[in-house]
Design a protein around this motif. Structure first.
Motif, PDB file in Angstrom:
ATOM      1  N   THR A 122       9.340  -3.026  13.116  1.00 43.43           N
ATOM      2  CA  THR A 122      10.399  -4.279  12.971  1.00 43.43           C
ATOM      3  C   THR A 122      11.149  -3.925  11.722  1.00 43.43           C
ATOM      4  OG1 THR A 122       8.862  -5.711  12.162  1.00 43.43           O
ATOM      5  CG2 THR A 122       9.274  -5.701  14.356  1.00 43.43           C
ATOM      6  N   MET A 123      10.856  -3.564  10.602  1.00 44.70           N
ATOM      7  CA  MET A 123      11.477  -3.363   9.574  1.00 44.70           C
ATOM      8  C   MET A 123      12.011  -1.925   9.242  1.00 44.70           C
ATOM      9  SD  MET A 123      12.891  -4.232   6.694  1.00 44.70           S
ATOM     10  CE  MET A 123      12.425  -5.857   6.700  1.00 44.70           C
ATOM     11  N   PRO A 124      13.088  -1.190   9.869  1.00 42.12           N
ATOM     12  CA  PRO A 124      13.347   0.177   9.910  1.00 42.12           C
ATOM     13  C   PRO A 124      13.351   0.874   8.589  1.00 42.12           C
ATOM     14  CG  PRO A 124      15.405  -1.350  10.074  1.00 42.12           C
ATOM     15  CD  PRO A 124      14.202  -2.363   9.990  1.00 42.12           C
ATOM     16  N   VAL A 125      13.592   0.169   7.521  1.00 41.83           N
ATOM     17  CA  VAL A 125      13.584   1.039   6.268  1.00 41.83           C
ATOM     18  C   VAL A 125      12.622   0.400   5.511  1.00 41.83           C
ATOM     19  CG1 VAL A 125      14.977   2.005   4.454  1.00 41.83           C
ATOM     20  CG2 VAL A 125      16.060   1.519   6.812  1.00 41.83           C
ATOM     21  N   ARG A 126      11.930   1.053   4.649  1.00 38.88           N
ATOM     22  CA  ARG A 126      11.205   0.536   3.669  1.00 38.88           C
ATOM     23  C   ARG A 126      11.071   1.375   2.082  1.00 38.88           C
ATOM     24  NH1 ARG A 126       6.995  -0.808   7.870  1.00 38.88           N
ATOM     25  NH2 ARG A 126       6.879  -2.926   7.842  1.00 38.88           N
ATOM     26  N   ILE A 127      10.652   0.624   1.065  1.00 39.67           N
ATOM     27  CA  ILE A 127      10.380   1.324   0.051  1.00 39.67           C
ATOM     28  C   ILE A 127       8.705   1.610   0.003  1.00 39.67           C
ATOM     29  CG2 ILE A 127      10.490   1.363  -2.395  1.00 39.67           C
ATOM     30  CD1 ILE A 127      12.835  -0.957  -2.473  1.00 39.67           C
ATOM     31  N   VAL A 128       8.804   3.163  -0.445  1.00 40.35           N
ATOM     32  CA  VAL A 128       7.304   3.751  -0.483  1.00 40.35           C
ATOM     33  C   VAL A 128       7.066   4.387  -1.710  1.00 40.35           C
ATOM     34  CG1 VAL A 128       5.535   5.159   0.794  1.00 40.35           C
ATOM     35  CG2 VAL A 128       7.367   3.806   1.886  1.00 40.35           C
ATOM     36  N   SER A 129       6.291   4.021  -2.716  1.00 42.28           N
ATOM     37  CA  SER A 129       6.049   4.514  -3.913  1.00 42.28           C
ATOM     38  C   SER A 129       5.329   5.714  -3.724  1.00 42.28           C
ATOM     39  CB  SER A 129       5.306   3.627  -4.848  1.00 42.28           C
ATOM     40  OG  SER A 129       3.631   3.669  -4.089  1.00 42.28           O
ATOM     41  N   LEU A 130       5.345   6.546  -4.693  1.00 45.98           N
ATOM     42  CA  LEU A 130       4.821   7.968  -4.719  1.00 45.98           C
ATOM     43  C   LEU A 130       3.323   8.018  -4.329  1.00 45.98           C
ATOM     44  CD1 LEU A 130       7.658   8.737  -5.389  1.00 45.98           C
ATOM     45  CD2 LEU A 130       6.563  10.550  -6.939  1.00 45.98           C
ATOM     46  N   SER A 131       2.641   6.792  -4.632  1.00 42.11           N
ATOM     47  CA  SER A 131       1.243   6.606  -4.292  1.00 42.11           C
ATOM     48  C   SER A 131       0.805   5.861  -3.294  1.00 42.11           C
ATOM     49  CB  SER A 131       0.732   5.709  -5.672  1.00 42.11           C
ATOM     50  OG  SER A 131       1.291   4.442  -5.786  1.00 42.11           O
ATOM     51  N   GLY A 132       1.989   5.666  -2.410  1.00 40.74           N
ATOM     52  CA  GLY A 132       1.727   5.150  -1.222  1.00 40.74           C
ATOM     53  C   GLY A 132       1.869   3.761  -1.016  1.00 40.74           C
TER      54      GLY A 132
END
Length: 577
Positions: A434-444
């Motif tokens: 439902t959220m097409p774009v997210r922020i993902v850190s290099l640690s997951g």
């Protein structure tokens, strides 16, 4: 028997009473079923005497709860039949309807019965069968009441829709006026800001020009004075004086000449101007392009002219199945390392590949899953997302093109497109979320963006995203809506780009001056658009169905791969402004 044959009620009238006989009122619904049941109540709305069992229907339907039931014994005589207002007359002969043709299910007057129904087998008097209609009338009443309720709902909903439409139309006018006021305020602020900077520039520049003018006028005075001295000494001076003057003047003329030459080299024509970007114009779009949906406009604050990029092919290779490939290659992810090497992931054959600037394959690594995207995170490290596993792999790519697995981080979502947001985070496009774009850190670690994205899920290969760091904007393609959406994170506004040169946009990348390059599959081209949504250029490729695009870190080279079955290619294009 009641008038016009409309009612069948059994009772003993007081006028006809026989000594010793008890008056008895019968239930009309039961009588229609040939049952002799004494009536207990009379309903004036239903216009019926009913036994207690039959009257229970009033408890079953909400719209009958307001019917008034009275004790049948208190009713000496059923009210006379009301005026039928012509309903009991034959339309053709204007006579009383006295017969009913059961063969053709038609009401008849005496003339109809003789002329039109003489060959029918069952034409009966209405008085003899009138009792059958009592239960049917109750059912018809229920149906008509239900129809009325539904029609009332339609009327209520329609009136509400009209009111809402009128309100919305008024709100559009208010919004446009508000936007006009905001734009005027923006121009007022812009005028003050430009005037302030212009005055500062004017003061600083005039000081420099005044000093230059003063120095040059002094040089003229020195040269004029030296010329007069040379003339006087040359005419009246002794040979010794002339020699001394010559030596003095050599040094002075060299110094003065050097100073004047420097001023000549620094000559400049100072001007001041202010121009608007053409993208501030808002053409009259057809309203049909935005129904259903909404259009939000954000005027650009950038007044610098936007120059379309030029793309020139550098080299190209055909992507064919080799000896260790299970299938024809399909590159679902591309990115450049900082040193210019190109990294590609082959979804069909589960590989990570390295190419040099001539598109010569110099490295390969076998994966255990179907990769979807790849992004360079440092000089010698890339991150790869998976199409069938919830993880992100980090691979080391050495200068000698050796590839090794460095580490793996688990995630809760599948990600198809990725790009670096900063040194510690990705901006990643999701699959069926439902959220097409997210922020993902290099640690997951995963975090939602504070953007009002469309309330829909995107299956694999239907959208792609990228991030413009300088303006804090997310660019998001919707393949089968043929649109490119530019979201401003700070203001949570959206610019929707829909153009006949953009058909099934599959991928997107950020180019020079933060321009946007879109991979348009169905037009077989790369489309250059500005951050304000203006289409600036469409470059036709010599490949069909371009599928993935990426840009080198110095913004000088574009890599493109396609998805054409039997005609897959990988190309490098040079960017010039």
């Amino acid at each position: 028997m009641a008038a016009n044959g409309n009612e069948n009620m059994e009772y003993n009238s007081a006028d006809d009473a026989v000594p010793g006989r008890t008056e008895k009122l019968l239930c009309q619904p039961c009588s229609s079923k040939d049952k002799q049941t004494e009536a207990g109540v009379f309903c004036s709305i239903c216009d019926e005497f009913q036994c207690m069992d039959c009257s229970n229907i009033h408890k079953m339907y909400a719209f009958m709860k307001n019917h008034k039931l009275v004790n049948a014994k208190g009713i000496k005589k059923k009210p006379a039949s009301f005026d039928m207002k012509g309903l009991d007359k034959c339309v053709q002969h204007h006579k009383d309807l006295e017969f009913f043709c059961e063969d053709e299910n038609q009401l008849c007057c005496s003339t109809c019965a003789i002329v039109d129904h003489r060959k029918c087998h069952s034409v009966v008097e209405i008085q003899k069968i009138a009792g059958r209609s009592l239960s049917t009338l109750s059912e018809l009443k229920i149906k008509f009441q239900e129809i009325g309720k539904k029609a009332e709902t339609v009327v209520k909903y329609t009136k509400s829709s009209k009111e809402r439409l009128n309100k919305d139309l008024k709100e559009v006018t208010v919004k446009i006026r508000r936007m006009r006021d905001n734009v005027m305020t923006m121009f007022d602020d812009l005028e003050v800001s430009v005037a302030k900077h212009a005055e500062s520039f004017k003061t600083e520049t005039l000081d420099k020009l005044s000093k230059k003018l003063s120095d040059s006028e002094k040089h003229i005075a020195d040269a004029t004075e030296s010329l007069e001295t040379i003339d006087n000494v040359g005419q009246r001076g002794t040979p010794s004086q002339q020699f001394i003057l010559e030596q003095r003047m050599k040094r002075q003329v060299n110094e003065l000449s050097s100073n004047v030459d420097k001023e000549c080299q620094r000559l400049e024509n100072v001007t001041f101007s202010f121009d608007f970007d053409e993208t501030l114009k808002l053409p009259p779009f057809p309203i049909s392009d935005y129904i259903p949906g909404q259009l939000k406009c954000s005027p650009s604050k950038d007044v610098k002219p936007i120059v379309p990029v030029k793309l020139t092919k550098i080299t190209s290779i055909d992507l064919k199945q080799t000896g260790d490939d299970a299938e024809e290659p399909l590159y679902t992810g591309l990115d450049f390392l900082p040193d210019g090497r190109l990294v590609a992931v082959d979804n069909n054959n589960m590989k990570c590949l390295i190419y040099n600037e001539k598109l010569e394959k110099v490295g390969s690594y076998q994966l255990s899953y179907y990769p979807l995207s790849v992004v360079a995170v440092s000089d010698e490290k890339v991150a790869i997302t998976s199409g069938n596993q919830y993880k992100i792999d980090f691979l080391c790519v050495s200068k000698s093109n050796d590839i090794t697995l460095n580490r793996t981080c688990k995630v809760t979502t599948q990600y198809e497109s990725t790009c670096l947001k900063d040194g510690r985070n990705f901006v990643a496009g999701t699959i069926d979320d439902t959220m097409p774009v997210r922020i993902v850190s290099l640690s997951g670690e995963e975090k939602d963006l504070s953007i009002n994205f469309p309330n829909k899920k995107y299956p694999v290969d239907t959208c792609a995203c990228t991030y413009i760091r300088n303006s804090d904007k997310v660019v998001f393609t919707d393949r089968y809506e043929h649109t490119v959406n530019i979201y401003d994170i700070k203001s949570n506004t959206r610019v929707v780009v829909k153009h006949n040169q953009i058909k099934e946009p599959c991928d997107v990348a950020v180019g020079p001056s933060d321009c946007i390059l879109v991979c348009s599959t169905r037009t077989h081209s790369i489309v250059h658009i500005s951050q304000t949504g203006r289409v600036l250029l469409s470059y036709k490729l010599d490949m069909k169905h371009p599928h993935r695009v990426c840009i080198s870190k110095d913004k000088s080279v574009v890599a493109v791969a396609n998805s054409e079955i039997g005609g897959k290619k990988l190309q490098l294009l040079k960017i010039t402004l």
